[in-house]
Design an enzyme around this catalytic site. Sequence first.
Site, PDB file in Angstrom:
ATOM      1  N   HIS A 310       0.828  -1.200   0.000  1.00  0.00           N
ATOM      2  CA  HIS A 310       0.000   0.000   0.000  1.00  0.00           C
ATOM      3  C   HIS A 310       0.869   1.259   0.000  1.00  0.00           C
ATOM      4  CE1 HIS A 310      -2.423   3.022   2.459  1.00  0.00           C
ATOM      5  NE2 HIS A 310      -2.974   3.007   1.267  1.00  0.00           N
ATOM      6  N   HIS A 330      -1.406   1.814   8.069  1.00  0.00           N
ATOM      7  CA  HIS A 330      -2.766   2.058   7.611  1.00  0.00           C
ATOM      8  C   HIS A 330      -3.660   0.837   7.771  1.00  0.00           C
ATOM      9  CE1 HIS A 330      -0.103   4.872   5.353  1.00  0.00           C
ATOM     10  NE2 HIS A 330      -0.913   5.717   5.932  1.00  0.00           N
TER      11      HIS A 330
END
Lengths: 391, 530
Positions: A310, A330
């Site tokens: 990511h 995250h």
Amino acid sequence: MTVEHIRGGHAAPAEDFYVDDPAHTRFDLVKEGLRRDGMEIVHYEPAFPPGRKGRVEKRIERTIAFLFALSGLLAVAFVVAYIWWPWRYELPGPGVSLASRYYTPILAATLGGSLFAMGFALAIWGKKLLPHEVIIQDRHAGPSSPDEQKLTGAAIMNVIDDTGIKRRPIIKAALLLPAAGLGAAAVAPLVGALIKNPQDGHPLLKTGWSPKLNGGKPVPLTRDDGTPIRPEDVSVGGQMTVFPGIPGGATNKYADSPTLLIHLRQEDADALRASIAESQAKLAAGAKVQLPVVDGMWENFVAYSKICTHAGCPASLYEQQTNRLLCPCHQSQFLITEQAKPIFGPANRKLPMLPLAVENGFLVARSDFLEPIGPSYWERPVEITEQEANE
Amino acid sequence: MSPKKRRFDFARLPAATGVALDERLQGATLLRRALNKVFPNHWSFLLGEIALYSFIVLLLTGTFLALFFDPSMTEVMYDGSYTPLRGIEMSRAFASSLNISFDVRGGLIMRQMHHWAALLFMAAIVVHMFRVFFTGAFRKPREMNWIVGVLLFWVGFLEGFAGYGLPDDALSGTGLRIATGIILSIPVAGTWIYLSLFGGEFPGTEIVPRLYIVHVLLVPAILLALITVHMALMVKQKHTQFPGPRATNDNVVGTRMVPAFALKTGAFFMMIFGMIALLGGLVQINPIWLFGPYKGEVVSAASQPDFYVMFLDGSTRLMPDWDLHLGPYTIPGMFWPTVVLPGILTMLPIFYPFIEARLAKDKASHHLLQRPRDVPKRTALGMMAISFWLVLTISGGNDVLAEKFDISLNAMTWAGRVGLFIVPPIAYYVTYRICLGLQQHDREVLAHGVETGIIRRLPDGRFEEVHQPLSTGHLEYTGTPVPKKMNKLGAIGPAIRGFFFPIEKAAPPPAARQVAESPAPRELEDTSKH
């Protein structure tokens, strides 16, 4: 409006006011100054009547004087502490003085205290001892007069007339060349010096696991101190962060290479093998699967890139019970028994799998990763062949 | 002739200096006007000053730090006073940050003051912006200064982020790594920008020295220029003011810069400086020695950025895994919450003053402020924006909340995703109704008077509350504060003075007694008639 306006919106001297008149007090002059600047005192009241000081006034005076004295004393205390208080850090332990622990807090208390005392003194002075005043100032906020606008406009346009650029189109056209050229010349050094071509050596496709960095031989898996790893060094269900066994392999020079080696329990290893086989079958049947499908296990060992697909944080929180890897930045979650495919959060792709093998009893990487590790990007290839990866 | 030797007259020295200067600069009139400049008195005008004074503290502490910081990425073996890290390989940047904390006298308090001042700077900018927005101070003719303010926020944001990346500790490296993910998500140019800025692959040896020059020269110069323009425009356009006694659209009512405002703002500067000093020495911030040097494989839970970055962290966490594939090309899902969203959040406020003026067909210049309740739509929009930002900011720390309150992390993420779309409209509606309610109450008091708390029984047995009208005549609604309590009217004695203990004896409230004993029909109004 009470005042007559002249140039710049400021009032003219009053005709009947003579600045040199000895009868004027200083405050008369102040008022005249204000009047000329478009201001008017509508309320002005000393905080205390002149003459003998009352009890309240004296108390306020004493308070302010005390605060100033306190401020000065604390400032001196700051300097004294700064110079003479023991300040060098010492690891806590028996027989170690704790005095240096208090160095920074003492600086804060003395400096902060001094500044606060000063602030309070000034605030009380301003609030309690200054005359209460209300002054009205004219705003003069409107635009300039249309005449003024027109005159200024003419002055600007006259510049163009004076240069005669309108009747000399050849100069106008020629001027574009240096304008563009010098503009480009101004940008060129910055861009030209900084720019790096991503196609030049394909740095994004390579990691420290490339056999090229190890003289063409498979790169061994090593700990951060560079020692190689035998399969039996990792207990069943255990995991270990591994680095490419090349010079500087565990440093930030190869920040794209940290990999998580996991020794799966038997049932988990079976699940992963089944998942890989299923993906391979789908791929052969032409169904849609996320590429690449890598069969990189060695016995019950599997290794995934630690760099989150990511944003690139290390996806390093390993939850043994659920076989998940969690990225703490995250919160993307990856299921290691299903080729580390993302099952929650913003990550979209599997964690790349490092193909494993064992040579001379030590774990090695069969090849580099078969896809670029880390975050997605515009021209990211979905798959790299083993041959390309080893070039 | 033997002239007497002239003695130097010290009493005349200031005046003589003044005259000498004026002979050369002709500054007398200008100086007097500057000294006499009028400043309106309202507490909310102090918010911008917090930002200004924090900036001064940032310059002072930052200069100190720059004397000892070395941005080099050369690997060294740490050999300083902090024993637990001795013998560990780290960059000079991290080692010199440790040295500032442990081996420079007073370095730790300077480092922590610098960080606290940065947080205060950003927080003050945000709160100052709220004040300007909710009171309509951004309207014509001040749109330009509003835009400068928006830019100041983003330039401050950039400055803070660059500073966060300098010490090369585990947190700053993680922040930079996420920045690479953001840059890579930009379509077409992502890889080019990434490799060019970092001079190769992350982290490389270029980025920290480059961030350093950005942090100590380029961006501070831009900040200083923008602050100068911000101040100059404010002086040229003069302050806004709330409507009130004597205040009109054509004047400024207040006190002169010298001495009243100067003393007040000087006191405020001292207190802000003092507050930062106290925080810097008493409240630990960014203990880099606990995080250790940056290593590509190291991160811990609860890696939160500074508060002003958290909303972007939150938007990144809430974003679903939506990578967009266009043939062989990819637009990573990260592009939307980290590049597009900040872009929108920059452009919307920049254009807001013009959008509002266009919709209201308002071309006038405004120097009088509005109370938030008097512009319910704008106030509601503002609260909607704030609640949107709050949901994102809270989501930026959702892992910490999940852990502390023992909530499922996935539930927190889903709550944020849903909340992002549900909470702002609710905030809009609730704010709108509150504004109307407050307006309504103002109108009620203007029409009928203040509630006295006195209940009267009528001959027919009904009860009613006695109201004290504000005037015998009709009162217009003007958007100025309306007294709501009897002591605001002087009908009950004023509040007893004294901060910790009363410093005067409470007087019996004569007006209230009079009202209670002999209700005068002219002053008291029968509310049942309305």
